[in-house]
Motif scaffolding. Structure first.
Motif, PDB file in Angstrom:
ATOM      1  N   GLU A 131      -8.522   1.239  37.944  1.00  8.94           N
ATOM      2  CA  GLU A 131      -9.563   1.304  38.961  1.00  8.94           C
ATOM      3  C   GLU A 131      -9.338   2.431  39.956  1.00  8.94           C
ATOM      4  OE1 GLU A 131      -8.158  -1.862  42.443  1.00  8.94           O
ATOM      5  OE2 GLU A 131      -9.503  -2.462  40.848  1.00  8.94           O
ATOM      6  N   ILE A 132      -8.077   2.869  40.096  1.00  9.12           N
ATOM      7  CA  ILE A 132      -7.777   3.788  41.176  1.00  9.12           C
ATOM      8  C   ILE A 132      -8.382   5.183  41.013  1.00  9.12           C
ATOM      9  CG2 ILE A 132      -5.900   4.920  42.434  1.00  9.12           C
ATOM     10  CD1 ILE A 132      -6.578   1.894  43.024  1.00  9.12           C
ATOM     11  N   GLU A 181     -11.932   5.520  42.246  1.00 11.37           N
ATOM     12  CA  GLU A 181     -11.915   5.197  43.665  1.00 11.37           C
ATOM     13  C   GLU A 181     -11.377   6.376  44.465  1.00 11.37           C
ATOM     14  OE1 GLU A 181     -12.237   3.078  46.983  1.00 11.37           O
ATOM     15  OE2 GLU A 181     -12.740   2.130  45.068  1.00 11.37           O
ATOM     16  N   GLU A 182     -10.276   6.917  43.935  1.00 16.81           N
ATOM     17  CA  GLU A 182      -9.559   7.938  44.654  1.00 16.81           C
ATOM     18  C   GLU A 182     -10.296   9.270  44.628  1.00 16.81           C
ATOM     19  OE1 GLU A 182      -5.464  10.087  43.735  1.00 16.81           O
ATOM     20  OE2 GLU A 182      -5.575   7.928  43.329  1.00 16.81           O
TER      21      GLU A 182
END
Lengths: 670, 670
Positions: free
Chosen positions: B637-638, B641-642
């Protein structure tokens, strides 16, 4: 803090050294290169994605490396280890990077959102989880075998290539902590939250327990004083005191669970999910498939371990216990012999001889305890436990049983075989006070002296470097790496456990025991604090939600103390005087009272909830929310999923429409 | 099965009636319309999205409704209640609609993936969770107040508008089950998996426990027979028998936990997450905010409840216990009086009079038990517990304590006050056998007779309708709604508990007790099976992972039995003969042995793991997988998002690039 590092941190202004890695002198270049590459490598490539920097001292590179991580990396690591932090609405939740904005004090540029010890814990976790991919061995060391999934750091440690990993102290913070903790003479609570921030939950919980236990002993001590001063030995006052003590010891252990829950909820560890435990470093076996993880790793048959435990360890422990009893009997023989000798001769020499058996026995006990400790560690290690927790539990059990017998067997013998209350009181006082003085010396005076010497040496060294303003990072690392390693709270808890035994097992014979325990514990807090801050390396924080097996140990002790106290009361002349005609009635009454007290104890332990109501509500709220979230997720995920399947399956759609009589099928549960 | 319904199911071929709702006669039309609308309404509108159909009989509509659901709706409901099913790889997992393809035997057209009792449980759950939105009252009944979130079905039940909700029997399945369960005369295990499929886990677990307990008693019975036949009353054989019994009773209770874990793992309930418990129907209070859910609902101060428990219920129970003891004393007086009368007169009449006190006492005990049961239910209800489970626990505790005293007080009195072993053996045998005969009559012969009468009536009725092929759905519903309601396993467990008391408390006095218990339990299995299949309405399935508070009750009984048996052995003339000189030594020895046995019991309970190793591994595997999935989720997920946040914040991106020395910042952890 940054200022003190600024002299070294010229190249990378944002690199904050957190953890020190010391490799053995003469480690091969290719090994160092490979290891550091794995540490900085991207997660996707199986690396730890941390930052690493060699420490360059005046003597050149000494194979010491500083490890740090970017702020973002630490936040992701915090999610990975399951850290629980406080949210804006004051509830505690597992930190996730995507929900980071909802957490209290979170800001993208706030480097203090995670405490330094949390950062160090995260780095340790990431290093420990650095695993071999397809390497068959550590480059440069063909004897250091690797297999896919083996922790690299653990293999390096067991092969002596990695000397140590330790977290750095934060000198500013430590100074502040020292000041509030023991720097000023004041009566008050310890700064447990600050201790937890600096040293982690396990150590904070030990100090919390020590403090709680000291406060809890005060009522016993206060009630005990008049019994000693006025020599109240009437039947009713005696029984009242013992009964109060027994119920009180149950209450304090139950209340501790509640206080512990309050603290660990505030610290987030009560909610922290238990991580999957990796094999301990010393675990070995033939390569096989772990049935739980499905990974290839050493496996060791549980039946073999059981055989080793029940056929070797248990008999060995029994033998040791028997030997300890045998030594005790020799001591009593010697004592008797010395007494006889004194009776016969009545000389100066003979009166001195009276003390010889006690001294010999005390020394022998000490030696036996030490030898046994090594034997227990060797045996437990040989039992080859896969998990560190299981290793610890077996070790603690072995050491506890032996220490219990060694410390209390002579008292039991005096009380229930010799029936000599006077000697019991005298021995109890001697043992309690001697052990306290010895411990205080070993834990407080000795470290203080070492500390003084250390400071002197440091000052001389600093003087030679002509830097009298502040310690540089190089100096700090070099001085900290020489410090002793704190081996965990085991010995500290053991000391408290034995003290609890002296206070509770024979409380009705020697009411002053609690007073001495309180006095000892007050100084103990200070000496332990000094030890943590000055003598040892900073330990890695260890999240924990309770004091674990010690809770059980203390509870068992309080059950045994019910039995011993009832017997002692039954043996007292005051109570015997109440049953002049029949010893039988006396014994039956004592047995009845004992069973009643035990029943009351168990009912109390059952009735007092382990967590206070507000913590229960908070936990229930969290559970409710996660259930609700799950339901929302079900409702949210289905329509899409379903409409897809319906497009594929028109027959089914028609069927559904038929059944639902006019309802739109593709909005199910939406 | 479909064939038997085909005569009615003409309009909707796929409507399978699962649950019957009976509304009171004369329920207002607007209420019925509102209620049925809420049942069929979409989830998104706050409905239950089920299917409902009135049952039209020859007398017209009798306010009886059949509830069903589409296959898809049931699958979504299964996810909602957290049902655990077996996967293709033989592991057990919580069912989710999106992962449905991974489950064993799942196919979109396989209506048998969920068992009928699971479907009925889902429907009950959905009906119970049908909640009021903005209605202030039930339409047509202004006195039946509602508030947002109040369960509609519970309000309808408490106001008498809803008479009953019960699940329909599946006649084909029931026939098969009856045949394998008790239809054939054979020695073997019960079909527990089939029982579970049909009646749910709570009832299957009761029968599993009954069967296990019977098997576990066989060794005791077998060893007991020679003691009775050859009248072995030597000291050593006696002690051996009692010691075996005590350790055996500990072992069987510990082993049951393991067997229970194996069964409930297979059934999926061991892994099933506890649902958030809603307030029980009878709970009342002023409207307030529930601190856990944040919803508006009746709240009742926990302090008030504690006051009611400790100031009213506890004293009342103590008074009842005192009264029971008082009645027992009167019985012993009467007995003495009858004996004296017989001694004086020696007539036929006087010898008959000897039996009168026992008969009166037995009747009085029965009456007291019944009155007390009502009082306990009233009091526990008045204590106003929010949760059904807490209500049940308080009720069980109250009833258990009283029943224990009522059944065993006279035996304790005979044993430890009168010291009359002969009378004890006689009373024990009388009580055990009488209670078993009475129970067998009430549970087996009476139902069998009722059953016969019922069948006869049914046949006559069928004959009058001239349908002698198969029962129609209307007939089935009409006959089932008249059947008694099974009130839960409480009374069945209570009977077993008292039996366990007779067997274990005084086992060393009457070794035949286990033999009678085994014989009784074998018939008990058959009579209880008959009761479930023939006499009562089908109960709703109730998922459960263990026998709950009964495990604790049985364990407590086995602790008490250690104490009583040790005292009985100490009192036996054979043992007394071993200590001719000193009663004191005897008592001390007995006390020592008792403490040793208790210690062994606790150590055994501690050492024997509650779950077998393979179940432990399976649970650990599941936990490991969920942890791994979480980690994967974090990694997955990162980046997205990032990268979003990085686009927004170029400064930070540059900073990160600087720190990570050439690593691509937007691939962190990818």
């Amino acid at each position: 803090m940054k200022e003190s590092w600024s002299s070294v941190d010229t190249l990378e202004t944002n690199f904050r050294p957190l953890v020190v890695i010391e490799l053995a002198k003469g480690t091969k270049e290719e090994t160092i290169e490979w290891f550091t590459k794995r540490i900085v490598d991207k997660k996707a490539n199986g690396g730890a994605q941390l930052l690493i920097k060699p420490l360059v001292t005046e003597n050149g590179n000494e194979n010491i490396y500083l490890v740090g991580a970017s702020h973002l990396r630490l936040l992701l690591g915090a999610e990975n280890v399951g850290l629980v932090k406080e949210c804006n609405d004051n509830s505690m939740r597992a930190f996730t990077y995507s929900s980071r904005k909802t957490f209290k004090d979170f800001a993208d540029d706030n480097q203090n959102f995670l405490t330094m010890s949390e950062c160090q814990y995260i780095i340790k976790h990431e290093l420990d989880n650095l695993r071999a991919k397809d390497e068959k061995m550590i480059p440069g060391y063909p004897q250091a075998k690797l297999y896919p999934g083996k922790s690299i750091v653990r293999r390096l440690l067991t092969n002596g290539i990695l000397v140590q990993i330790f977290p750095l102290h934060d000198r500013e913070e430590l100074k502040k902590l020292r000041h509030t903790w023991y720097g000023q003479v004041k009566i008050g609570y310890q700064p447990l939250d600050e201790i937890r921030c600096y040293f982690g939950e396990t150590i904070a919980l030990y100090f919390g327990f020590l403090e709680y236990f000291t406060f809890a002993l005060i009522p016993m001590a206060v009630i005990g004083i008049p019994y000693y001063v006025f020599a109240w030995e009437d039947y009713d006052k005696y029984v009242m005191f013992a009964t109060f003590n027994l119920l009180w010891s149950t209450v304090i252990l139950e209340v501790w669970k509640r206080i512990c829950a309050v603290m660990t909820y505030r610290w987030g560890t009560l909610l922290m999910k238990r991580q999957f435990e990796e094999p301990r470093p010393g675990f070995h076996g033939v390569l096989g498939i772990n049935p739980v993880t499905g990974r290839e790793e050493p496996v060791y048959s549980s039946i073999k371990r059981q055989l080793r435990i029940y056929l070797v360890s248990v008999p060995f422990v029994c033998l040791c216990l028997y030997f300890s009893l045998y030594v005790m009997m020799i001591y009593f023989d010697l004592e008797q012999w010395a007494l006889d000798y004194h009776e016969e001769n009545k000389s100066h020499f003979s009166s001195l001889m009276l003390y010889v058996p006690s001294i010999i026995y005390a020394v022998v006990i000490e030696i036996m305890n030490r030898i046994y400790r090594y034997a227990a560690e060797f045996l437990t290690s040989w039992e080859n436990h896969r998990l560190e927790s299981s290793y610890q539990n077996h070790l603690i059990l072995k050491v506890l049983v032996f220490n219990f017998l060694n410390c209390f067997a002579s008292l039991f013998y005096i009380a229930f075989v010799l029936f000599d209350m006077k000697l019991l009181r005298q021995s109890l006082a001697t043992l309690l006070i001697t052990s306290q003085i010895l411990n205080q010396f070993a834990e407080s005076l000795l470290p203080y002296w070492l500390q003084k010497r250390h400071m002197k040496k440091m000052k001389e060294r600093m003087h030679s470097l002509k830097m009298d303003t502040d310690l540089s990072l190089v100096e700090q690392v070099n001085s900290e790496k020489e410090m002793g390693t704190y081996l965990g709270t085991f010995d500290d808890y053991l000391e408290l456990f034995l003290q609890f035994g002296y206070v509770s097992l024979f409380s009705c014979v020697y009411p002053l025991a609690a007073v001495f325990a309180v006095l000892n514990n007050i100084t103990e807090i200070y000496s332990d604090a000094l030890k943590m801050c000055r003598v040892y390396k900073r330990p890695f924080a260890e999240p924990t939600a309770n004091i674990g097996v010690w809770q059980l140990a203390f509870e068992t002790m309080s059950v045994i103390s019910v039995v011993t106290n009832c017997i002692l009361i039954g043996m007292s002349p005051q109570v015997n005087a109440l049953f002049p005609d029949s010893k039988m009635d006396l014994i039956l009454t004592v047995a009845l009272v004992e069973h009643l007290l035990l029943a009351i104890k168990f009912v109390m332990a059952f009735v007092i909830p382990d967590k206070p109501r507000d913590i229960q509500i908070k936990l229930a709220k969290l559970e409710f929310e996660s259930l609700e979230a799950l339901k929302q997720q079900i409702i949210a995920e289905i329509p899409q999923e379903e409409s897809l399947s319906l497009k594929r399956n028109t027959r089914m759609k028609m069927l559904l429409e038929m059944i639902w009589a006019g309802q739109e099928a593709n909005e199910t549960c939406g």
